[in-house]
Design an enzyme around this catalytic site. Structure first.
Site, PDB file in Angstrom:
ATOM      1  CE  LYS A  94      -4.500  -1.680   1.230  1.00  0.00           C
ATOM      2  NZ  LYS A  94      -4.306  -2.831   1.752  1.00  0.00           N
ATOM      3  CD  GLU A  97     -10.355   4.181   1.495  1.00  0.00           C
ATOM      4  OE1 GLU A  97     -10.324   5.461   0.853  1.00  0.00           O
ATOM      5  OE2 GLU A  97      -9.750   3.230   0.756  1.00  0.00           O
ATOM      6  CB  SER A 140      -0.305  -8.366  -0.835  1.00  0.00           C
ATOM      7  OG  SER A 140      -1.121  -9.307   0.123  1.00  0.00           O
TER       8      SER A 140
END
Ligand SMILES: *Cc1c(COP(=O)(O)O)cnc(C)c1O
Length: 393
Positions: free
Chosen positions: A89, A111, A377
């Site tokens: 991210k 968010e 991830s």
């Protein structure tokens, strides 16, 4: 690019910008500026430098020897779990904060579901000295309490979303409401390849560093930049999109996207969007989403907060519809077992999101010389309590 976005912001039947009129100026500003900014050499240089020195890129492509033996193919992990803040991210968060700075924004909203995107956003806001407000579902705040503490320690304000299922989609609604109220000074950092155009394309470009590096690393390690399989888990779809991006036009590379089946696709507690969903509009784009007969969004469920989302990004909807990628699903229990296996066979505790992708290896059959890349991830630190509860350590 054959599978890329067109000038109207669509991927085949999917995408676009379905937004209230009051959001139009914000989104239009982004649409007009993002390609210009992203292709500016100074922007690229700053982005690359931060990815290298702050995030720790390139992330390794690790040949998992014991996994390779077990599954009878060459299994590689693309180690996004080793990034600063523990997942892919941060790649997108760095890109968007640099973009926001160039647009003259003074305030960032975001968010978050698992808290990973919130932590990544709070991190880059601290890095740049910009105010940060993160909306998070009240239930997710309980499930991911350590990440809430991290965001606060990084100086962000965390606002609980208390409507609906009190999870990711409700936090997204709150963030959109904030943005409508603060159109001039605020940039909304969306954490996945979802939302109105240009977000899906912009986020995919920032995450495409994953497959860009992978191609070079594969060439070095295997003699060919093309593997037989590329796999990733899908919530909104950003790590998968980043992992697929530079392989999209290499049609011989099989792309596998793993959704969260929750307690089972037919259990009524699932987030397997392509199995359960139909075409419609969610959070500003036309895509595939889980909805009732009268078009109400169905509450998704997954043990993994990052996959607990009722839709997928519009580019994924397109890849699904035209059969460029295969969409499959894995249950809570299968993913937890895969998380345990990876921990004990490779010494890597994966995020439960990631464990969904790993679990699908069990259902595949390979030729001996197949090269298989899985996007690792994120790391599992944030999920330790869930693992403990399930396995009783
Ligand atoms: C957020 C998250 C995901 C799911 O989001 P995508 O946009 O689908 O990538 C997957 N894995 C980890 C570790 C995450 O934090």
């Amino acid at each position: 690019m054959k599978y890329g976005v067109n000038e109207q912001g669509y991927y085949g039947d999917f995408g676009g910008a379905y937004i209230p009129e009051m959001l139009y100026p914000n989104v239009e500003e982004l649409r007009q500026e993002y390609i210009k900014i992203l292709s500016d050499p100074e922007f690229k240089a700053e982005f690359d430098q931060l990815l290298k020195d702050y995030v720790g890129r390139p992330s390794p492509l690790y040949h998992a020897k014991r996994y390779s033996e077990k599954y009878g193919a060459n299994i590689f992990f693309k180690r996004e779990d080793l990034n600063h803040t523990g997942s892919h991210k941060i790649n997108n968060a760095i890109g968007q904060i640099l973009l926001a700075k160039r647009l003259g924004k003074k305030r960032i909203i975001a968010e978050t579901g698992a808290g990973q995107h919130g932590v990544a956003t709070a991190t880059v806001c601290a890095l740049m000295g910009i105010e940060c407000i993160v909306y998070m579902g009240e239930i997710d705040m309980e499930r991911q309490a350590p990440n809430v503490a991290r965001m606060k320690m990084l100086g962000a304000t965390v606002v609980p979303a208390t409507s609906g299922s009190k999870t990711l989609k409700d936090a997204t609604n709150e963030a959109l409401r904030d943005w409508i109220g603060n159109p001039v000074d605020t940039h909304y950092i969306i954490g996945s390849v979802v939302g109105p155009y240009p977000y899906p394309d912009m986020v995919a470009r920032f995450q495409s560093i994953i497959s860009e590096e992978t191609k070079k690393q594969l060439l070095e390690q295997t003699g060919s930049e093309l593997p037989q399989y590329v796999m990733a888990c899908v919530g909104g779809g950003s790590n998968a999109m980043g992992m697929f991006y530079h392989f999209l036009d290499d049609e011989e590379v099989k792309l596998i996207a793993v959704e969260a089946a929750g307690k089972g696709v037919d259990s009524g507690h699932s987030a397997a969007t392509t199995f359960l969903g139909r075409e419609g509009v969610l959070h500003g784009s036309r895509t595939i989403l889980m909805q009732s007969d009268d078009g109400q969004v169905v509450e998704p469920y997954s043990i993994s907060a990052g996959l607990d989302y009722p839709g997928i990004g519009p580019q994924h909807a397109h890849l699904f519809k035209v059969n460029r990628a295969q969409y499959v699903s894995i249950t809570d229990d299968e993913s937890l077992n895969a998380g345990l296996l990876c921990s004990q066979m490779e010494g890597i505790i994966p995020a439960i999101e990631t464990a969904h992708a790993l679990a699908y290896l069990e259902k595949m059959t390979f030729e001996k010389n197949d090269n298989v890349v899985i996007c690792l991830s994120g790391r599992g630190d944030k999920d330790l309590n869930t693992y403990i509860k399930h396995f009783g350590f």
